[in-house]
Design a protein around this motif. Structure first.
Motif, PDB file in Angstrom:
ATOM      1  N   THR A 113       0.851  -1.194   0.000  1.00  0.00           N
ATOM      2  CA  THR A 113       0.000   0.000   0.000  1.00  0.00           C
ATOM      3  C   THR A 113       0.876   1.229   0.000  1.00  0.00           C
ATOM      4  OG1 THR A 113      -0.126   0.019   2.402  1.00  0.00           O
ATOM      5  CG2 THR A 113      -1.895  -1.135   1.230  1.00  0.00           C
ATOM      6  N   ASP A 114       0.338   2.299  -0.509  1.00  0.00           N
ATOM      7  CA  ASP A 114       1.057   3.566  -0.566  1.00  0.00           C
ATOM      8  C   ASP A 114       0.028   4.696  -0.470  1.00  0.00           C
ATOM      9  OD1 ASP A 114       3.142   5.316  -0.743  1.00  0.00           O
ATOM     10  OD2 ASP A 114       3.774   4.733  -2.767  1.00  0.00           O
ATOM     11  N   ALA A 115       0.467   5.856  -0.036  1.00  0.00           N
ATOM     12  CA  ALA A 115      -0.425   7.011   0.070  1.00  0.00           C
ATOM     13  C   ALA A 115       0.077   8.116  -0.840  1.00  0.00           C
ATOM     14  CB  ALA A 115      -0.495   7.507   1.504  1.00  0.00           C
ATOM     15  N   GLN A 116      -0.850   8.800  -1.451  1.00  0.00           N
ATOM     16  CA  GLN A 116      -0.513   9.928  -2.329  1.00  0.00           C
ATOM     17  C   GLN A 116      -1.549  11.016  -2.079  1.00  0.00           C
ATOM     18  OE1 GLN A 116       1.902  11.594  -4.047  1.00  0.00           O
ATOM     19  NE2 GLN A 116       2.234   9.779  -5.292  1.00  0.00           N
ATOM     20  N   ALA A 120      -5.184   6.689   0.211  1.00  0.00           N
ATOM     21  CA  ALA A 120      -4.505   5.390   0.274  1.00  0.00           C
ATOM     22  C   ALA A 120      -4.774   4.601  -1.012  1.00  0.00           C
ATOM     23  CB  ALA A 120      -4.998   4.607   1.479  1.00  0.00           C
TER      24      ALA A 120
END
Length: 164
Positions: A113-116, A120
């Motif tokens: 997972t990654d956040a931008q 999320a």
């Protein structure tokens, strides 16, 4: 000499029947005129009938509903475009990280997972070989964590393996 009339004096003017009748009818004349005007063709066209007002309201309601639907679709499109743009940025960041990785990523799958921009995203990378052994193919799929089967961004890139 006639009785009651002085000589040399002007006789009082007496109203004729027509004038007296008109004066006595003067207050009623305006009311009668309004009634007659109401009954005339011009008077009937002064306002709108109930049917005309209802038809106008129906047309207005259809036009406003179409306008609101258009605005809602535009807002939904803007939200979806923002999510796709952020997902593509996540995919580009993952590809850049894979290009900087030493040694090159191993063949196989990995996810995370990654956040931008506060949102999320879940990503899945598939690394595979190519006909040229010096390169590896990386396919990156990015989705919203709540709907992982709906891919927002798909990016394919190639990474050079380091020479030993």
């Amino acid at each position: 000499m006639k009785s009651g009339v002085r000589q040399g004096a002007r006789p009082k003017r007496t109203l004729r029947y027509d004038e007296a009748e008109q004066r006595s009818m003067a207050p009623d004349f305006a009311a009668n005129y309004r009634v007659n005007l109401r009954d005339s063709a011009l008077g009937r066209r002064r306002g709108f009938t109930l049917v005309e007002v209802l038809v106008a309201l129906a047309i207005l309601a259809v036009a406003l509903a179409a306008g609101f639907r258009s605005v809602a679709q535009s807002a939904d499109s803007a939200t979806a475009l923002k999510a796709r743009t952020l997902a593509l940025w996540v995919a580009q960041n993952r590809l850049a990280a894979a290009q900087l990785e030493q040694p090159a990523p191993a063949v196989g799958e990995r996810s995370g997972t990654d956040a931008q921009a506060g949102a999320a995203f879940s990503w899945r990378e598939t690394v595979s070989g190519t006909p040229n052994p010096a390169f590896r193919k990386i396919e990156i799929n990015v989705a919203d964590p709540s709907t992982p089967d709906y891919v927002l961004a798909h990016l394919v890139g190639y990474v050079a393996q380091s020479r030993r």
